[in-house]
Design a protein around this motif. Structure first.
Motif, PDB file in Angstrom:
ATOM      1  N   ILE A  88       0.499  11.149 -21.576  1.00  0.00           N
ATOM      2  CA  ILE A  88      -0.026  12.433 -21.101  1.00  0.00           C
ATOM      3  C   ILE A  88      -1.528  12.346 -20.783  1.00  0.00           C
ATOM      4  N   PRO A  89      -2.392  11.897 -21.738  1.00  0.00           N
ATOM      5  CA  PRO A  89      -3.798  11.746 -21.356  1.00  0.00           C
ATOM      6  C   PRO A  89      -3.995  10.716 -20.262  1.00  0.00           C
ATOM      7  N   LEU A  90      -3.111   9.697 -20.240  1.00  0.00           N
ATOM      8  CA  LEU A  90      -3.209   8.689 -19.177  1.00  0.00           C
ATOM      9  C   LEU A  90      -3.087   9.334 -17.804  1.00  0.00           C
ATOM     10  N   VAL A  91      -2.055  10.176 -17.653  1.00  0.00           N
ATOM     11  CA  VAL A  91      -1.827  10.794 -16.351  1.00  0.00           C
ATOM     12  C   VAL A  91      -2.936  11.791 -16.027  1.00  0.00           C
ATOM     13  N   PHE A  92      -3.368  12.561 -17.032  1.00  0.00           N
ATOM     14  CA  PHE A  92      -4.395  13.567 -16.758  1.00  0.00           C
ATOM     15  C   PHE A  92      -5.720  12.930 -16.355  1.00  0.00           C
ATOM     16  N   SER A  93      -6.071  11.788 -16.984  1.00  0.00           N
ATOM     17  CA  SER A  93      -7.331  11.155 -16.604  1.00  0.00           C
ATOM     18  C   SER A  93      -7.178  10.392 -15.294  1.00  0.00           C
ATOM     19  N   LEU A  94      -5.951   9.941 -15.018  1.00  0.00           N
ATOM     20  CA  LEU A  94      -5.694   9.279 -13.739  1.00  0.00           C
ATOM     21  C   LEU A  94      -5.848  10.260 -12.580  1.00  0.00           C
ATOM     22  N   LEU A  95      -5.548  11.549 -12.854  1.00  0.00           N
ATOM     23  CA  LEU A  95      -5.587  12.554 -11.798  1.00  0.00           C
ATOM     24  C   LEU A  95      -7.005  12.779 -11.284  1.00  0.00           C
ATOM     25  N   VAL A  96      -8.026  12.478 -12.102  1.00  0.00           N
ATOM     26  CA  VAL A  96      -9.400  12.782 -11.685  1.00  0.00           C
ATOM     27  C   VAL A  96      -9.809  11.956 -10.459  1.00  0.00           C
ATOM     28  N   PRO A  97      -9.703  10.600 -10.485  1.00  0.00           N
ATOM     29  CA  PRO A  97     -10.008   9.859  -9.256  1.00  0.00           C
ATOM     30  C   PRO A  97      -9.078  10.199  -8.101  1.00  0.00           C
ATOM     31  N   ASP A 106       0.851  -1.183   0.000  1.00  0.00           N
ATOM     32  CA  ASP A 106       0.000   0.000   0.000  1.00  0.00           C
ATOM     33  C   ASP A 106       0.886   1.233   0.000  1.00  0.00           C
ATOM     34  N   LEU A 107       1.375   1.596  -1.197  1.00  0.00           N
ATOM     35  CA  LEU A 107       2.233   2.770  -1.298  1.00  0.00           C
ATOM     36  C   LEU A 107       1.389   4.024  -1.211  1.00  0.00           C
ATOM     37  N   SER A 108       1.948   5.067  -0.587  1.00  0.00           N
ATOM     38  CA  SER A 108       1.215   6.328  -0.531  1.00  0.00           C
ATOM     39  C   SER A 108       1.164   6.983  -1.905  1.00  0.00           C
ATOM     40  N   ILE A 109       1.968   6.478  -2.852  1.00  0.00           N
ATOM     41  CA  ILE A 109       2.020   7.072  -4.185  1.00  0.00           C
ATOM     42  C   ILE A 109       1.606   6.044  -5.224  1.00  0.00           C
ATOM     43  N   GLY A 110       0.687   5.118  -4.828  1.00  0.00           N
ATOM     44  CA  GLY A 110       0.339   3.974  -5.684  1.00  0.00           C
ATOM     45  C   GLY A 110       0.062   4.319  -7.128  1.00  0.00           C
ATOM     46  N   ALA A 111      -0.783   5.354  -7.352  1.00  0.00           N
ATOM     47  CA  ALA A 111      -1.168   5.680  -8.724  1.00  0.00           C
ATOM     48  C   ALA A 111       0.034   6.170  -9.522  1.00  0.00           C
ATOM     49  N   LEU A 112       0.890   6.959  -8.866  1.00  0.00           N
ATOM     50  CA  LEU A 112       2.090   7.471  -9.531  1.00  0.00           C
ATOM     51  C   LEU A 112       3.055   6.334  -9.829  1.00  0.00           C
ATOM     52  N   TYR A 113       3.136   5.380  -8.876  1.00  0.00           N
ATOM     53  CA  TYR A 113       3.992   4.208  -9.055  1.00  0.00           C
ATOM     54  C   TYR A 113       3.597   3.446 -10.313  1.00  0.00           C
ATOM     55  N   PHE A 114       2.294   3.308 -10.513  1.00  0.00           N
ATOM     56  CA  PHE A 114       1.817   2.586 -11.695  1.00  0.00           C
ATOM     57  C   PHE A 114       2.281   3.267 -12.975  1.00  0.00           C
ATOM     58  N   VAL A 115       2.192   4.604 -13.016  1.00  0.00           N
ATOM     59  CA  VAL A 115       2.618   5.330 -14.213  1.00  0.00           C
ATOM     60  C   VAL A 115       4.129   5.192 -14.411  1.00  0.00           C
ATOM     61  N   ALA A 116       4.867   5.316 -13.282  1.00  0.00           N
ATOM     62  CA  ALA A 116       6.328   5.267 -13.374  1.00  0.00           C
ATOM     63  C   ALA A 116       6.797   3.903 -13.871  1.00  0.00           C
ATOM     64  N   ILE A 117       6.227   2.835 -13.303  1.00  0.00           N
ATOM     65  CA  ILE A 117       6.639   1.492 -13.704  1.00  0.00           C
ATOM     66  C   ILE A 117       6.235   1.225 -15.152  1.00  0.00           C
ATOM     67  N   GLY A 118       5.053   1.765 -15.527  1.00  0.00           N
ATOM     68  CA  GLY A 118       4.608   1.557 -16.902  1.00  0.00           C
ATOM     69  C   GLY A 118       5.585   2.115 -17.922  1.00  0.00           C
ATOM     70  N   SER A 119       6.316   3.190 -17.532  1.00  0.00           N
ATOM     71  CA  SER A 119       7.232   3.789 -18.501  1.00  0.00           C
ATOM     72  C   SER A 119       8.448   2.905 -18.739  1.00  0.00           C
ATOM     73  N   LEU A 120       8.674   1.905 -17.876  1.00  0.00           N
ATOM     74  CA  LEU A 120       9.822   1.016 -18.088  1.00  0.00           C
ATOM     75  C   LEU A 120       9.637   0.144 -19.328  1.00  0.00           C
ATOM     76  N   SER A 121       8.378  -0.157 -19.674  1.00  0.00           N
ATOM     77  CA  SER A 121       8.170  -1.041 -20.822  1.00  0.00           C
ATOM     78  C   SER A 121       8.591  -0.346 -22.119  1.00  0.00           C
ATOM     79  N   THR A 122       8.527   1.004 -22.142  1.00  0.00           N
ATOM     80  CA  THR A 122       9.052   1.735 -23.301  1.00  0.00           C
ATOM     81  C   THR A 122      10.502   1.367 -23.559  1.00  0.00           C
ATOM     82  N   ILE A 123      11.286   1.352 -22.461  1.00  0.00           N
ATOM     83  CA  ILE A 123      12.716   1.065 -22.590  1.00  0.00           C
ATOM     84  C   ILE A 123      12.917  -0.354 -23.102  1.00  0.00           C
ATOM     85  N   ALA A 124      12.098  -1.284 -22.597  1.00  0.00           N
ATOM     86  CA  ALA A 124      12.239  -2.668 -23.046  1.00  0.00           C
ATOM     87  C   ALA A 124      12.036  -2.757 -24.555  1.00  0.00           C
ATOM     88  N   VAL A 125      11.011  -2.062 -25.060  1.00  0.00           N
ATOM     89  CA  VAL A 125      10.739  -2.118 -26.493  1.00  0.00           C
ATOM     90  C   VAL A 125      11.885  -1.495 -27.284  1.00  0.00           C
TER      91      VAL A 125
END
Lengths: 184, 102, 407
Positions: free
Chosen positions: C169-178, C122-141
């Motif tokens: 960018i839209p991912l993060v902006f729409s994530l910010l709403v909840p 239960d990270l206090s930055i869970g939603a941000l963590y998801f975005v940050a980790i998701g950006s790692l797959s870019t590097i893999a590709v």
């Protein structure tokens, strides 16, 4: 010093940061350099987690690794024809090596006593506070909410925050203007 | 708990490595990478001092966050300049860009 | 996670004191990761069956009852195949890319609350963590595309960088709403806030829900956003030189990531484990989460089976001229209305009905306005291409002949 898991994790991240940092400046393949840069920055993110700054760690991964380093990969792929030039270093390489070594030693001799000097009393008190807080892992010292408030309150950092937004906008416009091909 | 000086040593090492990269590499992208390493070292220092000296105050983290913003802006403009130079002069070696040098 | 340890200790007979915490953590991670890693075996079968039905086929039906064992047969075949390394490949990036891809997807599972009190971390930055980790797959590709020493792979990597960074960018902006509604970035906090409210954030921000879903699909690179692998033009893009299990790992991570959108969207917009009696009987929470995830997953499969692939210029315009402005407008409107119409004292469904109308309605209205602009633009484009074909007598109009790709 007793061997705790925190120390093990610290040493792991420190070796990761410094080792791949060295590879960044010595690797002859620029693509590998960026990959090592990512590893090094990931190590720094790990150190941020150990320092109980999870927000900064996530931002580190998102901004540095996910955006800046990927942008660098992109530029390297675009400019790859001239990448395989034989000389890696310029003629001031030896001087740079000496300068970096002197810088490192100077930092060591200045910083380590400083850490004791400033840290001597304060760090002792803080160590107890931190140790208490560590027993209750839910307590972050600075929550994301506090950080967010600090950015937008008048007594906080609203002016620097606005200035950096202008800086970002200017950088974005500047980057587009500089990099576009069809200038008049 | 890991003592403060260990963080400072790591940060000093990272900064020196970055400085060496900036001073010695020929490729402009490699120079940018060195700058990023130096910025990270300074950030590590800021956060370490915040955590050990003044964990109740917010300044350390805020300062580090501003460094992120500056780093992002610097990387964007720097890489755009490199692309532009590459398009016009077909080089990414920093010392080949010497038109204003005397 | 605490709960998970205790249960694990009970099941496995591990005493609390006998093993260090790190080992217990490792066991918990292993169990959680394995459960999610095994999920694609089932979801691949579901996906193939559903896609087959959409295309009026039957789908796998030979291996086992209803073809259920087809995935096992495929995995066995992949393991048995020879692993080929192309000449002059960059070995380390080439071999690490599939690994990094799987790791970047598996790490997302850590912040998905499975039921009340059950979450990897239960990270206090869970939603941000998801975005940050998701950006790692870019590097893999990018690593795969570069390491393969193949121009199609490199082209795929180029497109990947453009696409994945843009759609973040839209991912993060729409994530910010909840995140804004719940007042926390913790995934547990967001779920709990919705459970306490008796309604879900999708009623307040339906447009953000759709934007989040679309940009997530784009992040994974499935049809209609599969330009990075585009088998008909780039002959599978960055995957072209991969064979046997490394290729299987790319496939695994794609299917797992596609499935993980389900729980993520469910947690952020559909209340996660929230449902009748979920707080009293925690196991029901998992059931609700799986049902909601499968519903979202079905939406993804539906789009994958029916929509054709975007062209690269359409892809970029769809992002920068439609999703980004829309998500920013939605975030501003949502935050404005959230302050303007505070939570009513009663807090039930009925008392909240005016808020649903105002906030959901304005969210949908912005979406409609955006769609209308999109429609006019595409009609305009098609008319211009038709005119050009008439004027210049092109037998077949392609994008760069008509200059569509240039602007």
């Amino acid at each position: 010093m007793e061997l705790t898991w925190e120390l093990v994790a610290f040493l792991g991240f420190a070796v990761m940061t410094l080792g791949s940092g060295l590879m960044v400046v010595t690797s002859s393949n620029l693509f590998h350099s960026v990959l090592f840069l990512m590893t090094s920055l990931f190590g720094v993110a790990g150190l941020f987690v150990l320092l109980v700054a999870p927000f900064l760690a996530a931002i580190q991964v998102l901004v540095y690794i996910g955006a800046i380093a990927v942008l660098m990969l992109f530029v390297i792929m675009l400019t790859r024809q001239v990448m395989s030039r034989p000389e890696l270093y310029n003629q001031q390489m030896a001087g740079a090596l000496v300068a970096a070594a002197i810088l490192f030693l100077a930092l060591l001799f200045v910083l380590t006593p400083l850490a004791d000097e400033i840290g001597g009393d304060v760090a002792q008190v803080n160590a107890e506070v931190i140790a208490e807080a560590d027993d209750a892992p839910d307590v972050d010292y600075i929550t994301v909410e506090e950080l967010g408030r600090a950015f937008v309150t008048r007594n906080g950092f609203v002016l620097p925050f606005e200035v950096t937004s202008i800086l970002l906008t200017a950088a974005m416009i500047g980057a587009i203007v500089v990099a576009r091909e069809d200038e008049a | 708990m890991v003592p403060l000086w260990m963080y400072l040593v790591v940060s000093a090492g990272l900064f020196s490595i970055g400085a060496f990269g900036v001073l010695s590499r020929r490729n402009a992208i490699a120079i940018l990478m060195g700058v990023e390493l130096m910025l990270n070292a300074s950030n590590l220092n800021l956060v370490a001092f915040w955590r050990y000296i003044n964990p109740g105050e917010i300044n350390g983290q805020v300062f580090a966050a501003f460094v992120f913003v500056v780093a992002a802006a610097e990387a964007a403009v720097g890489l755009a300049l490199i692309i532009s130079i590459y398009v016009k002069r077909h080089t990414v070696v920093a010392e080949d860009v010497n038109l204003l040098k005397w | 996670m605490e709960q998970l340890y205790i249960d694990l200790e009970n099941y496995l007979g591990i005493g609390t004191d006998s093993v260090p915490e790190v080992v217990r953590l490792a066991i918990a991670v292993l169990v959680l990761g394995t459960i999610f890693l095994l999920a694609p075996i089932l979801t691949i079968w579901v996906e193939r069956k559903v896609a087959a039905r959409f295309q009026n086929r039957i789908g796998p039906n030979r291996t086992g009852p209803y073809g259920l064992l087809q995935s096992f047969a495929d995995v066995l075949k992949l393991i048995g195949k020879e692993q080929i390394m192309p000449a002059h490949a960059d070995r380390i990036p080439f071999l690490f890319a599939p690994l990094l891809m799987v790791v970047s997807v598996i790490m997302i599972t850590a912040v998905i609350p499975l039921m009340p009190n059950y979450i990897g971390a239960d990270l206090s930055i869970g939603a941000l963590y998801f975005v940050a980790i998701g950006s790692l797959s870019t590097i893999a590709v990018v690593m795969a595309g570069w390491g393969s020493n193949n121009k199609y792979a490199l082209l795929g990597a180029f497109r990947t960088v453009a696409q994945l960074i843009s759609y973040e960018i839209p991912l993060v902006f729409s994530l910010l709403v909840p995140v804004l509604f719940a007042g926390t970035m913790s995934m547990v906090g967001i779920t709990q806030a919705q459970a306490d409210l008796d309604y879900w954030y999708i009623f307040l921000a339906p447009a953000s829900f759709l934007i989040f879903l679309f940009s997530n699909l784009a992040e994974i690179g499935r049809t209609p956003f599969d330009l990075l692998e585009a088998e008909s033009e780039l002959v599978a893009g960055y995957q072209i030189e991969y064979s046997a299990m490394p290729w299987g790992m790319f496939m695994l991570s794609e299917f797992l990531h596609a499935f993980l959108i389900g729980p993520l969207v469910a947690v952020l917009f559909l209340g996660g484990w929230d449902g009748p009696f979920a707080e009293d009987v925690p196991v029901l929470g998992v059931v609700y989460l799986v049902i909601k995830s499968m519903a979202v997953y079905f939406l993804g499969m539906w789009m994958r089976a029916t929509l054709p692939r975007f062209r690269i210029d359409q892809l970029m315009e769809f992002n920068w001229k439609f999703l980004v402005p829309l998500s920013i407008a939605n975030l501003l409107i949502a935050s404005f209305l959230w302050e303007l119409f505070p939570e009513p004292a009663g807090g039930g469904l009925v008392d909240n009905f005016p808020r649903f109308i105002v906030m959901g309605g304005s969210s949908l209205f912005t979406l409609m306005v955006g769609l209308e602009f999109l429609r006019r633009k595409s009609v305009e484009d098609r008319e211009r291409i038709a005119r050009l074909i008439d004027e210049k007598n092109y037998p077949l109009a392609t994008a760069d002949q008509t200059g569509v790709a240039g602007d």
